[in-house]
Write an enzyme that holds these catalytic residues in place. Structure first.
Site, PDB file in Angstrom:
ATOM      1  N   GLU A   1       1.902   6.434  -5.000  1.00  0.00           N
ATOM      2  CA  GLU A   1       2.086   5.323  -4.060  1.00  0.00           C
ATOM      3  C   GLU A   1       0.786   4.950  -3.346  1.00  0.00           C
ATOM      4  OE1 GLU A   1       5.123   7.086  -1.471  1.00  0.00           O
ATOM      5  OE2 GLU A   1       3.627   7.320   0.099  1.00  0.00           O
TER       6      GLU A   1
ATOM      7  N   ARG B   1       4.490   6.039  -9.071  1.00  0.00           N
ATOM      8  CA  ARG B   1       5.087   5.492  -7.849  1.00  0.00           C
ATOM      9  C   ARG B   1       4.461   4.181  -7.405  1.00  0.00           C
ATOM     10  NH1 ARG B   1       8.710   5.499  -5.399  1.00  0.00           N
ATOM     11  NH2 ARG B   1       8.313   6.428  -3.372  1.00  0.00           N
TER      12      ARG B   1
ATOM     13  N   TRP C   1      -0.865  13.477   6.475  1.00  0.00           N
ATOM     14  CA  TRP C   1       0.412  13.015   7.001  1.00  0.00           C
ATOM     15  C   TRP C   1       1.317  12.611   5.899  1.00  0.00           C
ATOM     16  CZ3 TRP C   1       2.780   8.137   6.552  1.00  0.00           C
ATOM     17  CH2 TRP C   1       4.046   8.070   7.176  1.00  0.00           C
TER      18      TRP C   1
ATOM     19  N   GLU D   1      12.843   2.671  -5.645  1.00  0.00           N
ATOM     20  CA  GLU D   1      13.107   3.134  -4.274  1.00  0.00           C
ATOM     21  C   GLU D   1      13.638   1.980  -3.419  1.00  0.00           C
ATOM     22  OE1 GLU D   1       9.631   4.312  -2.026  1.00  0.00           O
ATOM     23  OE2 GLU D   1      10.841   5.453  -0.607  1.00  0.00           O
TER      24      GLU D   1
ATOM     25  N   ASP E   1       7.676  -0.978   4.430  1.00  0.00           N
ATOM     26  CA  ASP E   1       6.380  -1.649   4.635  1.00  0.00           C
ATOM     27  C   ASP E   1       5.956  -2.486   3.431  1.00  0.00           C
ATOM     28  OD1 ASP E   1       6.013   1.513   4.419  1.00  0.00           O
ATOM     29  OD2 ASP E   1       4.352   0.644   3.307  1.00  0.00           O
TER      30      ASP E   1
ATOM     31  N   HIS F   1       4.989  14.353   0.705  1.00  0.00           N
ATOM     32  CA  HIS F   1       3.980  13.549   1.408  1.00  0.00           C
ATOM     33  C   HIS F   1       2.618  14.237   1.480  1.00  0.00           C
ATOM     34  CE1 HIS F   1       3.684   9.862   4.057  1.00  0.00           C
ATOM     35  NE2 HIS F   1       4.510   9.504   3.093  1.00  0.00           N
TER      36      HIS F   1
ATOM     37  N   ASN G   1       0.214  -0.913   5.391  1.00  0.00           N
ATOM     38  CA  ASN G   1       0.765  -0.379   6.636  1.00  0.00           C
ATOM     39  C   ASN G   1      -0.300   0.222   7.558  1.00  0.00           C
ATOM     40  OD1 ASN G   1       2.917   0.129   8.270  1.00  0.00           O
ATOM     41  ND2 ASN G   1       3.807   1.770   7.025  1.00  0.00           N
TER      42      ASN G   1
ATOM     43  N   ARG H   1      17.208  10.352  -1.661  1.00  0.00           N
ATOM     44  CA  ARG H   1      16.068  11.153  -1.211  1.00  0.00           C
ATOM     45  C   ARG H   1      16.465  11.899   0.051  1.00  0.00           C
ATOM     46  NH1 ARG H   1      10.256   9.192   1.249  1.00  0.00           N
ATOM     47  NH2 ARG H   1      11.437   9.284   3.190  1.00  0.00           N
TER      48      ARG H   1
ATOM     49  N   TYR I   1       7.765  13.720   9.133  1.00  0.00           N
ATOM     50  CA  TYR I   1       7.826  12.667   8.127  1.00  0.00           C
ATOM     51  C   TYR I   1       9.249  12.464   7.574  1.00  0.00           C
ATOM     52  CZ  TYR I   1       7.814  10.025   3.985  1.00  0.00           C
ATOM     53  OH  TYR I   1       8.157   9.073   3.079  1.00  0.00           O
TER      54      TYR I   1
ATOM     55  N   ASP J   1      10.385  14.064  -0.906  1.00  0.00           N
ATOM     56  CA  ASP J   1       8.986  13.630  -0.779  1.00  0.00           C
ATOM     57  C   ASP J   1       8.233  14.644   0.086  1.00  0.00           C
ATOM     58  OD1 ASP J   1       6.602  12.269  -0.440  1.00  0.00           O
ATOM     59  OD2 ASP J   1       7.544  10.343   0.032  1.00  0.00           O
TER      60      ASP J   1
ATOM     61  N   HIS K   1      17.505   6.454   0.995  1.00  0.00           N
ATOM     62  CA  HIS K   1      16.916   7.479   1.869  1.00  0.00           C
ATOM     63  C   HIS K   1      17.982   8.121   2.739  1.00  0.00           C
ATOM     64  CE1 HIS K   1      12.422   6.199   2.046  1.00  0.00           C
ATOM     65  NE2 HIS K   1      12.898   6.099   0.822  1.00  0.00           N
TER      66      HIS K   1
ATOM     67  N   GLU L   1       8.098  14.505  -4.983  1.00  0.00           N
ATOM     68  CA  GLU L   1       7.077  13.459  -4.901  1.00  0.00           C
ATOM     69  C   GLU L   1       5.877  13.918  -4.082  1.00  0.00           C
ATOM     70  OE1 GLU L   1       8.608   9.934  -3.068  1.00  0.00           O
ATOM     71  OE2 GLU L   1       6.630   9.084  -2.812  1.00  0.00           O
TER      72      GLU L   1
ATOM     73  N   HIS M   1       7.415   2.114  -5.615  1.00  0.00           N
ATOM     74  CA  HIS M   1       7.447   2.412  -4.184  1.00  0.00           C
ATOM     75  C   HIS M   1       8.218   1.281  -3.478  1.00  0.00           C
ATOM     76  CE1 HIS M   1       4.715   3.309  -0.469  1.00  0.00           C
ATOM     77  NE2 HIS M   1       5.777   4.075  -0.447  1.00  0.00           N
TER      78      HIS M   1
HETATM   79  C1  GCO Z   1       7.846   6.631   0.331  1.00  0.00           C
HETATM   80  C2  GCO Z   1       6.613   6.682   1.146  1.00  0.00           C
HETATM   81  C3  GCO Z   1       6.622   5.929   2.435  1.00  0.00           C
HETATM   82  C4  GCO Z   1       5.223   5.938   3.049  1.00  0.00           C
HETATM   83  C5  GCO Z   1       4.927   4.640   3.704  1.00  0.00           C
HETATM   84  C6  GCO Z   1       3.531   4.587   4.285  1.00  0.00           C
HETATM   85  O1  GCO Z   1       7.972   7.456  -0.553  1.00  0.00           O
HETATM   86  O2  GCO Z   1       8.639   5.734   0.559  1.00  0.00           O
HETATM   87  O3  GCO Z   1       6.075   7.963   1.211  1.00  0.00           O
HETATM   88  O4  GCO Z   1       7.594   6.381   3.331  1.00  0.00           O
HETATM   89  O5  GCO Z   1       5.077   6.954   3.969  1.00  0.00           O
HETATM   90  O6  GCO Z   1       5.099   3.640   2.767  1.00  0.00           O
HETATM   91  O7  GCO Z   1       3.213   3.306   4.644  1.00  0.00           O
HETATM   92 MG    MG Z   2       6.379   8.722  -0.814  1.00  0.00          MG
END
Ligand code: GCO
Ligand code: MG
Length: 405
Positions: A265, A286, A405, A342, A319, A215, A37, A147, A159, A213, A122, A239, A315
């Site tokens: 991930e 992940r 991020w 997921e 993307d 992040h 991504n 989630r 996010y 998450d 989600h 996560e 994951h």
């Molecule tokens: C998740 C991830 C995604 C990522 C994304 C980045 O847990 O699904 O954190 O949302 O942010 O895949 O490309």
């Molecule tokens: Mg994630």
């Protein structure tokens, strides 16, 4: 059975995907996902300029030898670009092998370990009320694991949250010449999230599994505090509570909380987990097929994780293309160490290009019974959706300092 061509297609049916098509001299076509991504063209070039010329003429059946050839043979090992490229080759070759055998890939991987593949969905909202609506929708779709991501008062939507009212989906990669920017503050986040969990538990009861998450945004001790504060609401997991590079950080988190932890991930190989797995600092890995060196790479990680009773949670954001998702599903159904999958749900336009054999119903997947991976890539449909430059957002603290991020 020799490889006669290897072609890379970058398309954008709603978002960008990098797809590898490998053709053999007996006419089989295997597909692989190499989507990274926001950095798609780097992997496309790696495949097109450096790997495709070496693939032509190789034995399509020699999966392990080809994996090692591109992993060791390049000298420069690991990293997201290299490992996404190797993943695409590996998945395309597994697809070919399973098609040649006339069976779905999961049969080649040992057959079924379970009847269905449990998935989590989600839910998100700019505030708690909107989040509750979104959780309700996921429950109606049949998910029993959701989630939850929510806007933090005083912060940007941020996010995991669709900033556009009425837009049900969250898609982090924004098309345009530069990344969008967000602002974030750990203090207000840490104060607000326990209230979110309290509200959602009150409304939906104890049975629903709730995931969250972070992040990579907290320091280890902040993450420990978050874990402790959420224990009364028994999350299924937290996560990426802190940055993933320094695995020792997770020891601090572990010492303070019994909340299950998920990470990986952004990892690309088994060796990225050399501390987290044997020290049992996480409960779920992940990694997805697409970013960890393919079916071959992910199975190595899961075999290792299984020794330590750590389970898989591939994951599955938008993307990862339907090809990458399908590959994860074949592993999910066959590997003993499966935990959960997921499922962020692709937009309908994606399926104009990717004809999939997997199915989803009431919160669970089936990989499908088509021979091979079960995904057919439509090149002429892909040509109607050319690549669009897109970036993931950049995150900053309130004073403008660049943050994770
Ligand atoms: C998740 C991830 C995604 C990522 C994304 C980045 O847990 O699904 O954190 O949302 O942010 O895949 O490309
Ligand atoms: Mg994630």
């Amino acid at each position: 059975m020799n490889i006669v061509s290897a072609e890379v297609v970058v398309c954008s049916p709603g978002r960008n995907f990098v797809t590898l098509l490998v053709t053999t001299d007996d006419g089989l076509v295997g597909v692989g996902d190499a989507t990274l991504n926001g950095r798609e063209l780097a992997v496309a070039s790696y495949l097109q300029d450096h790997i495709a010329p070496l693939l032509v003429g190789r034995d399509a059946q020699a999966i392990e030898g080809t994996w090692q050839y591109f992993y060791r043979g390049a000298y420069w090992r690991r990293g997201p670009v290299t490992m996404a490229a190797i993943a695409a080759v590996d998945v395309a070759l597994w697809d070919i092998k399973a098609q040649a055998a006339g069976m779905p890939l999961y049969q080649l991987l040992g057959g079924r370990s379970r009847e269905t593949i449990r998935a989590y969905g989600h839910a998100h909202g700019r505030d708690i009320a909107e989040l509750a609506d979104s959780v309700r929708e996921r429950k109606e779709q049949g998910f029993d694991a959701v989630r939850v991501q929510v806007g933090i008062p005083g912060n940007d939507p941020g996010y995991g949250i669709s900033g556009t009212p009425g837009k049900p989906r969250y898609e982090p990669a924004i098309a345009g010449p530069r990344p969008t920017e967000e602002r974030w503050d750990a203090g207000s986040y840490l104060r607000f999230i326990p209230k979110v969990f309290e509200n959602i538990r009150q409304e939906f009861g104890d049975e629903l599994d709730l995931l969250h998450d972070v992040h990579h945004r907290l320091t280890p001790i902040e993450a420990a505090r978050l874990g402790k504060s959420l224990e009364p609401y028994h999350p299924f997991w937290l996560e990426d509570v802190t940055v993933a590079e320094n695995q020792q950080s997770m020891r601090t988190v572990r010492e303070h909380t019994t909340v299950p932890l998920a990470m990986g991930e952004t990892y690309n190989s088994l060796v990225d987990y050399l501390q987290l797995i044997p020290e049992q600092l996480i409960d779920y890995v992940r990694s997805a097929v697409t970013h960890s060196g393919g079916v071959t790479g992910l199975r190595r990680i899961l075999d290792f994780a299984a020794v330590y009773q750590i389970r898989s949670a591939a994951h599955g954001p938008t993307d990862i293309s339907p090809i990458g998702l399908a590959a994860s599903l074949h592993i999910d159904v066959s590997h003993h160490a499966f935990g959960i999958q997921e499922y962020m749900q692709h937009e309908e336009t994606v399926f104009d290009v990717f004809d999939v054999g997997y199915s989803f119903d009431r919160g669970a997947f089936q990989p499908g019974e088509r021979a091979g991976l079960g995904v057919v890539f439509d090149q002429s449909a892909a040509a109607k959706h050319p690549y669009k430059q897109a970036y993931l957002p950049v995150n900053r603290l309130r004073d403008g300092t660049v943050h994770d991020w």
